[in-house]
Design a protein around this motif. Structure first.
Motif, short mmCIF file in Angstrom:
data_model
loop_
_atom_site.label_atom_id
_atom_site.label_comp_id
_atom_site.label_asym_id
_atom_site.label_seq_id
_atom_site.Cartn_x
_atom_site.Cartn_y
_atom_site.Cartn_z
N ILE A 171 -63.08 -19.27 -53.31
CA ILE A 171 -62.53 -19.83 -52.07
C ILE A 171 -62.11 -18.72 -51.11
O ILE A 171 -62.33 -18.81 -49.90
CB ILE A 171 -61.36 -20.78 -52.38
N ALA A 172 -61.51 -17.65 -51.65
CA ALA A 172 -61.04 -16.55 -50.80
C ALA A 172 -62.19 -15.66 -50.32
O ALA A 172 -61.98 -14.76 -49.52
CB ALA A 172 -60.02 -15.71 -51.56
N LYS A 173 -63.39 -15.90 -50.83
CA LYS A 173 -64.56 -15.10 -50.46
C LYS A 173 -64.32 -13.61 -50.71
O LYS A 173 -64.57 -12.76 -49.86
CB LYS A 173 -64.99 -15.37 -49.04
N VAL A 174 -63.79 -13.33 -51.91
CA VAL A 174 -63.53 -11.96 -52.33
C VAL A 174 -64.86 -11.22 -52.36
O VAL A 174 -65.85 -11.73 -52.88
CB VAL A 174 -62.86 -11.96 -53.72
N LYS A 175 -64.91 -10.00 -51.82
CA LYS A 175 -66.16 -9.25 -51.79
C LYS A 175 -66.60 -8.77 -53.16
O LYS A 175 -67.78 -8.74 -53.47
CB LYS A 175 -66.04 -8.07 -50.83
N TYR A 176 -65.64 -8.37 -53.99
CA TYR A 176 -65.95 -7.93 -55.35
C TYR A 176 -64.71 -8.12 -56.21
O TYR A 176 -63.67 -7.54 -55.92
CB TYR A 176 -66.39 -6.47 -55.36
N PHE A 177 -64.83 -8.92 -57.26
CA PHE A 177 -63.69 -9.25 -58.10
C PHE A 177 -63.83 -8.56 -59.45
O PHE A 177 -64.85 -8.69 -60.11
CB PHE A 177 -63.61 -10.77 -58.29
N ILE A 178 -62.80 -7.82 -59.83
CA ILE A 178 -62.78 -7.16 -61.13
C ILE A 178 -61.76 -7.88 -62.00
O ILE A 178 -60.57 -7.86 -61.72
CB ILE A 178 -62.41 -5.67 -61.01
N MET A 179 -62.25 -8.54 -63.05
CA MET A 179 -61.38 -9.23 -64.00
C MET A 179 -61.15 -8.32 -65.19
O MET A 179 -62.10 -7.80 -65.77
CB MET A 179 -62.03 -10.54 -64.45
N VAL A 180 -59.90 -8.11 -65.54
CA VAL A 180 -59.58 -7.35 -66.75
C VAL A 180 -59.16 -8.39 -67.79
O VAL A 180 -58.13 -9.04 -67.65
CB VAL A 180 -58.47 -6.31 -66.51
N GLY A 181 -60.02 -8.55 -68.78
CA GLY A 181 -59.79 -9.55 -69.82
C GLY A 181 -59.30 -8.90 -71.09
O GLY A 181 -58.65 -7.87 -71.06
N GLY A 182 -59.65 -9.50 -72.21
CA GLY A 182 -59.20 -8.99 -73.49
C GLY A 182 -60.33 -8.50 -74.36
O GLY A 182 -61.49 -8.91 -74.19
N THR A 183 -60.02 -7.65 -75.30
CA THR A 183 -60.99 -7.10 -76.23
C THR A 183 -61.70 -8.19 -77.02
O THR A 183 -62.86 -8.04 -77.39
CB THR A 183 -60.28 -6.13 -77.20
N GLY A 184 -61.02 -9.29 -77.27
CA GLY A 184 -61.57 -10.37 -78.08
C GLY A 184 -62.82 -11.00 -77.53
O GLY A 184 -63.50 -11.74 -78.25
N SER A 185 -63.17 -10.75 -76.28
CA SER A 185 -64.39 -11.33 -75.72
C SER A 185 -65.63 -10.48 -76.01
O SER A 185 -66.75 -10.90 -75.73
CB SER A 185 -64.25 -11.52 -74.20
N LEU A 186 -65.44 -9.30 -76.57
CA LEU A 186 -66.56 -8.41 -76.89
C LEU A 186 -67.20 -8.81 -78.21
O LEU A 186 -66.54 -9.30 -79.12
CB LEU A 186 -66.08 -6.96 -76.97
#
Length: 187
Positions: free
Chosen positions: A11-26
């Motif tokens: 919605i905010a039309k972010v140009k580039y979004f960096i999500m820092v998630g958790g190790t468990g998704s690897l």
């Protein structure tokens, strides 16, 4: 929460979004047991149903049918499974999303305060380990780490270069000098 973050970025039309998630998704080296547990999570199944309709429910059922005795053991005895499931479910809200430019960064397993070296390596989708990446043996002594300072450098570099658009990645660095250091970063 991840769903709301994705919607807000769109919605905010972010140009580039960096999500820092958790190790468990690897992915774990040489196995996919944790990913199967993630696929069975209620939030993930609901997401698949909303995104893919009846086909999403079919995918979840197929994953459930492919269980092994080892996966049953892990699921029954792993106290960190809820964390791992939450990490993986968060990533699924990004995976395949083409509505905005994003990257999903998961810190390596031994992420902690430490000295800034400015040097790091990146790896896609898998938990960074020492030795054979495909070995399903014990992870004892094989996990890579990264200091909070070097993780900040990796994220800042990604913000500048935007080399990992639409990718899931982790960063790790040489932690041989594991001398305690302040947890704050001065860039």
């Amino acid at each position: 929460m991840a769903r709301k973050i994705v919607l807000a970025a769109k919605i905010a039309k972010v140009k580039y979004f960096i999500m820092v998630g958790g190790t468990g998704s690897l992915y774990m080296p040489g196995m996919r047991a944790y990913r199967r547990a993630i696929a069975e999570a209620h939030a993930h199944t609901t997401y698949l149903e909303e995104r893919l309709g009846p086909m999403g429910l079919g995918i979840a059922r197929i994953s459930k049918c492919a269980e092994s005795e080892y996966e049953d053991y892990v699921r029954g005895n792993d106290k960190a499974l809820q964390f791992i499931t939450a990490c993986g479910t968060s990533f699924k809200f990004f995976d395949g999303n083409t509505f905005f430019r994003w990257t999903f960064m998961s810190p390596s397993a031994l992420y902690r305060p430490g000295k800034r070296t400015g040097a790091y390596e990146a790896i896609f989708d898998y938990l960074p380990v020492k030795g054979d990446q495909n070995s399903s043996g014990s992870l004892d002594g094989r996990l890579h780490g990264i200091s909070a300072a070097d993780l900040a450098v990796a994220i800042a570099d990604e913000a500048e270069t935007q080399e990992r658009i639409g990718r899931h990645w982790s960063a790790y660095a040489d932690m041989s000098d594991d001398t305690p250091a302040p947890s704050y970063v001065t860039l």
